[in-house]
Design a protein around this motif. Sequence first.
Motif, PDB file in Angstrom:
ATOM      1  N   ASN A 248       3.501   6.103   0.359  1.00  0.00           N
ATOM      2  CA  ASN A 248       4.136   5.296   1.404  1.00  0.00           C
ATOM      3  C   ASN A 248       3.145   4.776   2.444  1.00  0.00           C
ATOM      4  O   ASN A 248       3.468   4.706   3.637  1.00  0.00           O
ATOM      5  CB  ASN A 248       5.229   6.113   2.113  1.00  0.00           C
ATOM      6  CG  ASN A 248       6.260   6.659   1.150  1.00  0.00           C
ATOM      7  OD1 ASN A 248       6.809   5.931   0.322  1.00  0.00           O
ATOM      8  ND2 ASN A 248       6.511   7.953   1.232  1.00  0.00           N
ATOM      9  N   THR A 249       1.961   4.408   2.002  1.00  0.00           N
ATOM     10  CA  THR A 249       0.952   3.941   2.958  1.00  0.00           C
ATOM     11  C   THR A 249       1.409   2.680   3.685  1.00  0.00           C
ATOM     12  O   THR A 249       1.013   2.445   4.832  1.00  0.00           O
ATOM     13  CB  THR A 249      -0.387   3.658   2.253  1.00  0.00           C
ATOM     14  OG1 THR A 249      -0.169   2.715   1.187  1.00  0.00           O
ATOM     15  CG2 THR A 249      -0.974   4.929   1.686  1.00  0.00           C
ATOM     16  N   GLU A 250       2.243   1.882   3.032  1.00  0.00           N
ATOM     17  CA  GLU A 250       2.713   0.648   3.657  1.00  0.00           C
ATOM     18  C   GLU A 250       3.595   0.915   4.873  1.00  0.00           C
ATOM     19  O   GLU A 250       3.861   0.007   5.671  1.00  0.00           O
ATOM     20  CB  GLU A 250       3.477  -0.206   2.648  1.00  0.00           C
ATOM     21  CG  GLU A 250       4.834   0.315   2.220  1.00  0.00           C
ATOM     22  CD  GLU A 250       4.780   1.475   1.222  1.00  0.00           C
ATOM     23  OE1 GLU A 250       5.850   2.049   0.923  1.00  0.00           O
ATOM     24  OE2 GLU A 250       3.681   1.785   0.741  1.00  0.00           O
ATOM     25  N   SER A 251       4.041   2.159   5.029  1.00  0.00           N
ATOM     26  CA  SER A 251       4.890   2.519   6.168  1.00  0.00           C
ATOM     27  C   SER A 251       4.090   2.835   7.426  1.00  0.00           C
ATOM     28  O   SER A 251       4.668   3.017   8.500  1.00  0.00           O
ATOM     29  CB  SER A 251       5.771   3.725   5.821  1.00  0.00           C
ATOM     30  OG  SER A 251       6.647   3.424   4.764  1.00  0.00           O
TER      31      SER A 251
ATOM     32  N   ILE B 199      12.965   6.412  15.679  1.00  0.00           N
ATOM     33  CA  ILE B 199      12.890   4.984  15.935  1.00  0.00           C
ATOM     34  C   ILE B 199      12.300   4.260  14.732  1.00  0.00           C
ATOM     35  O   ILE B 199      11.304   4.697  14.156  1.00  0.00           O
ATOM     36  CB  ILE B 199      12.031   4.688  17.185  1.00  0.00           C
ATOM     37  CG1 ILE B 199      12.642   5.356  18.417  1.00  0.00           C
ATOM     38  CG2 ILE B 199      11.879   3.186  17.398  1.00  0.00           C
ATOM     39  CD1 ILE B 199      14.015   4.854  18.800  1.00  0.00           C
ATOM     40  N   ILE B 200      12.931   3.164  14.359  1.00  0.00           N
ATOM     41  CA  ILE B 200      12.374   2.252  13.364  1.00  0.00           C
ATOM     42  C   ILE B 200      11.955   0.987  14.103  1.00  0.00           C
ATOM     43  O   ILE B 200      12.750   0.394  14.843  1.00  0.00           O
ATOM     44  CB  ILE B 200      13.381   1.931  12.255  1.00  0.00           C
ATOM     45  CG1 ILE B 200      13.749   3.213  11.487  1.00  0.00           C
ATOM     46  CG2 ILE B 200      12.813   0.881  11.298  1.00  0.00           C
ATOM     47  CD1 ILE B 200      14.797   3.001  10.418  1.00  0.00           C
TER      48      ILE B 200
ATOM     49  N   GLN C 218       4.173  12.790   8.958  1.00  0.00           N
ATOM     50  CA  GLN C 218       5.554  13.127   8.645  1.00  0.00           C
ATOM     51  C   GLN C 218       6.458  11.955   9.037  1.00  0.00           C
ATOM     52  O   GLN C 218       6.050  11.036   9.749  1.00  0.00           O
ATOM     53  CB  GLN C 218       5.960  14.403   9.392  1.00  0.00           C
ATOM     54  CG  GLN C 218       5.149  15.627   9.013  1.00  0.00           C
ATOM     55  CD  GLN C 218       5.200  15.937   7.527  1.00  0.00           C
ATOM     56  OE1 GLN C 218       6.299  15.956   6.936  1.00  0.00           O
ATOM     57  NE2 GLN C 218       4.055  16.172   6.917  1.00  0.00           N
ATOM     58  N   PRO C 219       7.704  11.940   8.568  1.00  0.00           N
ATOM     59  CA  PRO C 219       8.608  10.849   8.923  1.00  0.00           C
ATOM     60  C   PRO C 219       8.679  10.633  10.433  1.00  0.00           C
ATOM     61  O   PRO C 219       8.845  11.584  11.198  1.00  0.00           O
ATOM     62  CB  PRO C 219       9.959  11.318   8.366  1.00  0.00           C
ATOM     63  CG  PRO C 219       9.587  12.188   7.210  1.00  0.00           C
ATOM     64  CD  PRO C 219       8.343  12.899   7.637  1.00  0.00           C
TER      65      PRO C 219
ATOM     66  N   ASN D 167       4.327   6.395  11.447  1.00  0.00           N
ATOM     67  CA  ASN D 167       4.985   6.348  10.144  1.00  0.00           C
ATOM     68  C   ASN D 167       6.393   5.809  10.351  1.00  0.00           C
ATOM     69  O   ASN D 167       7.281   6.507  10.843  1.00  0.00           O
ATOM     70  CB  ASN D 167       5.024   7.730   9.504  1.00  0.00           C
ATOM     71  CG  ASN D 167       5.749   7.734   8.164  1.00  0.00           C
ATOM     72  OD1 ASN D 167       6.128   6.685   7.639  1.00  0.00           O
ATOM     73  ND2 ASN D 167       5.943   8.913   7.595  1.00  0.00           N
ATOM     74  N   ASN D 168       6.606   4.568   9.956  1.00  0.00           N
ATOM     75  CA  ASN D 168       7.853   3.856  10.230  1.00  0.00           C
ATOM     76  C   ASN D 168       8.898   4.069   9.137  1.00  0.00           C
ATOM     77  O   ASN D 168       9.616   3.139   8.766  1.00  0.00           O
ATOM     78  CB  ASN D 168       7.541   2.357  10.373  1.00  0.00           C
ATOM     79  CG  ASN D 168       8.584   1.589  11.166  1.00  0.00           C
ATOM     80  OD1 ASN D 168       9.161   2.124  12.099  1.00  0.00           O
ATOM     81  ND2 ASN D 168       8.801   0.336  10.801  1.00  0.00           N
TER      82      ASN D 168
END
Length: 372
Positions: free
Chosen positions: A53-56, A348-349, A141-142, A86-87
């Motif tokens: 998930n590097t794009e996050s 938060i996103i 982490q998320p 980390n989005n």
Amino acid sequence: MKKTILTLVAALGLFGSANAQTWKMVVTKDDGTTDTLETGKVKSVSFAVEDQNTESIIIKELYNGGCPLDAGTSYFQADKGFILYNNSPEVAVANNLCVGMISPYNSNSTNSWYSDGKLIYTDYIPASTGIWYFQQPVILQPYEQLVVSVNGAIDNTKANSQSVNYAHSAYYAMYDPESGFKNTKFYPTPSDSIPVSHYLKAVEYGVGNAWSLSVTSPGLFIFQVKGTTPKSYATNSDNYIYEPGKETTAIYRNLKVPTAWIIDGMEVYVNANSNNQKRMTSDIDAGYVSLTNKLGHSLYRNVDIDATKVLPENNGKLVYNYSKAVNAVNNGESVIDAEASIRNGAHIIYLDTNNSSNDFHERAHFSLRDTE
């Protein structure tokens, strides 16, 4: 697991040497299959984590313009920093994560990378002066953030109350005097709170004793080196490109960073200047955000309000009536105060449209100062 295997290798190696025997190490995999290695042929044992998930991973906030001094009418600008985030709701892992700045330093400088009104590059961007890279894989982490001190990885508030305190064990520091970036004004010895493992390393292929991230209008980006190490890539002269029309000397030397490697980038313009020119290609950042420097302001990513509201875990935790924006952000009372919400336990996103005109706004001060 790691400790067990390393201890086994060391023990078997010593035992085999002492008794002139050839011992073997048997590694049993999760599926029950095994690999057998003679310990005398094992040079080292290392463990790696795969990219996830590097794009996050996004640039959440940039503070680069400095702040007023407590005494007098001057200002302090050796306290730059930024925050990665980390989005996503999944763990993000990035190996060989690097930080670069685009050429030229300022958005209103003479830009030699244009021909017939267009940028001459499409599949790469020129990284000026040098790059920085993390010593270990970055694991977030998320919805977790990572703070990086570009300059002054100390408690700068002791000398300038409106500055930033980076003396925190979880923070990272750009600090590598051996690279050539050794100006002690910008790189004092980091706070003892910051582990040495959190020092970013650098490769300088340009000139200067500091990595001159613009205090008015930087083009900051993060990327992953593929197929080799950051140091090997950045020291390979085959990867260099020189500013068009200039001498092939270090002062005009840049590193070609493939756009396919770039995870995130942001284009900053000098506020209200008619000479600003785009440096990043539209696939990295199709827009720009402006900064008023010297006032302690930062550039902060806008909240994706709809995506944040629908997260079930945010029920009752979101804080509204955000008031720290210098310029308008999502007008109306639906504006979410991201930092206050995070302190309240919310996730938060943030917006990530590859267009800084949509994704960022100018903030009254760096979010690290919110609770001071």
